[in-house]
Design an enzyme around this catalytic site. Sequence first.
Site, PDB file in Angstrom:
ATOM      1  N   GLY A  50       0.829  -1.205   0.000  1.00 14.14           N
ATOM      2  CA  GLY A  50       0.000   0.000   0.000  1.00 14.14           C
ATOM      3  C   GLY A  50       0.855   1.244   0.000  1.00 14.14           C
ATOM      4  N   GLN A  62       3.270   9.916   0.874  1.00 14.58           N
ATOM      5  CA  GLN A  62       4.547   9.204   0.946  1.00 14.58           C
ATOM      6  C   GLN A  62       5.439   9.487  -0.251  1.00 14.58           C
ATOM      7  OE1 GLN A  62       2.479   5.290   2.074  1.00 14.58           O
ATOM      8  NE2 GLN A  62       4.469   5.122   3.074  1.00 14.58           N
ATOM      9  N   CYS A  91       5.770  -0.247   6.789  1.00 15.27           N
ATOM     10  CA  CYS A  91       5.460   0.956   6.028  1.00 15.27           C
ATOM     11  C   CYS A  91       6.666   1.340   5.186  1.00 15.27           C
ATOM     12  CB  CYS A  91       5.119   2.084   6.999  1.00 15.27           C
ATOM     13  SG  CYS A  91       4.694   3.629   6.198  1.00 15.27           S
ATOM     14  N   LEU A  92       6.427   1.679   3.934  1.00 13.33           N
ATOM     15  CA  LEU A  92       7.539   2.057   3.048  1.00 13.33           C
ATOM     16  C   LEU A  92       8.260   3.312   3.552  1.00 13.33           C
ATOM     17  CD1 LEU A  92       6.058   1.350  -0.506  1.00 13.33           C
ATOM     18  CD2 LEU A  92       7.818   0.054   0.693  1.00 13.33           C
ATOM     19  N   HIS A 124      -4.437   1.628   7.821  1.00 13.21           N
ATOM     20  CA  HIS A 124      -3.039   2.094   7.830  1.00 13.21           C
ATOM     21  C   HIS A 124      -2.849   3.250   6.840  1.00 13.21           C
ATOM     22  CE1 HIS A 124       1.477   1.378   7.867  1.00 13.21           C
ATOM     23  NE2 HIS A 124       1.316   2.093   6.787  1.00 13.21           N
ATOM     24  N   GLU A 125      -3.361   3.051   5.628  1.00 16.92           N
ATOM     25  CA  GLU A 125      -3.159   4.079   4.585  1.00 16.92           C
ATOM     26  C   GLU A 125      -3.999   5.326   4.866  1.00 16.92           C
ATOM     27  OE1 GLU A 125      -0.688   3.664   2.787  1.00 16.92           O
ATOM     28  OE2 GLU A 125      -0.455   1.520   3.089  1.00 16.92           O
ATOM     29  N   HIS A 161      -2.316   7.760   7.068  1.00 15.30           N
ATOM     30  CA  HIS A 161      -1.336   8.624   6.376  1.00 15.30           C
ATOM     31  C   HIS A 161      -1.987   9.926   5.893  1.00 15.30           C
ATOM     32  CE1 HIS A 161       2.396   6.357   6.086  1.00 15.30           C
ATOM     33  NE2 HIS A 161       1.761   5.279   5.682  1.00 15.30           N
TER      34      HIS A 161
HETATM   35 CO    CO Z   1       2.549   3.374   5.553  1.00 17.23          CO
END
Ligand code: CO
Length: 177
Positions: free
Chosen positions: A45, A50, A101-102, A143-144, A147
Amino acid sequence: MKRDIVIYPDKRLKQHSKPVERFDAELHRLLDDMYDTMVEGNGVGLAAIQIAVPLRILIINVPVETDSEDPRVQQPKENTLEVINPVILEADGKTRYQEGCLSVPGYFEEVERFKKIKIEYQNRHGEKIILEDDDFLAIALQHEMDHLDGRLFIEKLSILKRKKFEKEWKKRQKKNL
Ligand code: CO
């Protein structure tokens, strides 16, 4: 085209993203770039913030079972869920899952989420869609969506775990300098 991922503790990750108003070619290019960035980063995701774009957009692509090691076969582009301007309509129950998480590469930890959520969002053409899930997708969406409001999963850790994380993260950043 792959874009650079914003890495913790970059302050841009704390920004509140703004709603998308124009569902045009520029948005579509952004969504395509988000897919390239997510897949090449081996993520499931990604939120637009990000890649430093403060708009309420997220994508999720759950890998399929395959013998191929090609990330574009594991996560076919047509399977990508593109979620724009999401709103939670219902949330229920609790579950725990190990998240990563990236923007916090190499760190994984269990956090608590709602088990089941129902959301309304828009697709890349601006059409409204209702989606309900009580499995992995529900966790990934939460989660997304965090963000989009400037929140990271590490903020959900216990104080002790958070302190441990900060220590390890600083150590690792020094090493990488
Ligand atoms: Co993330």
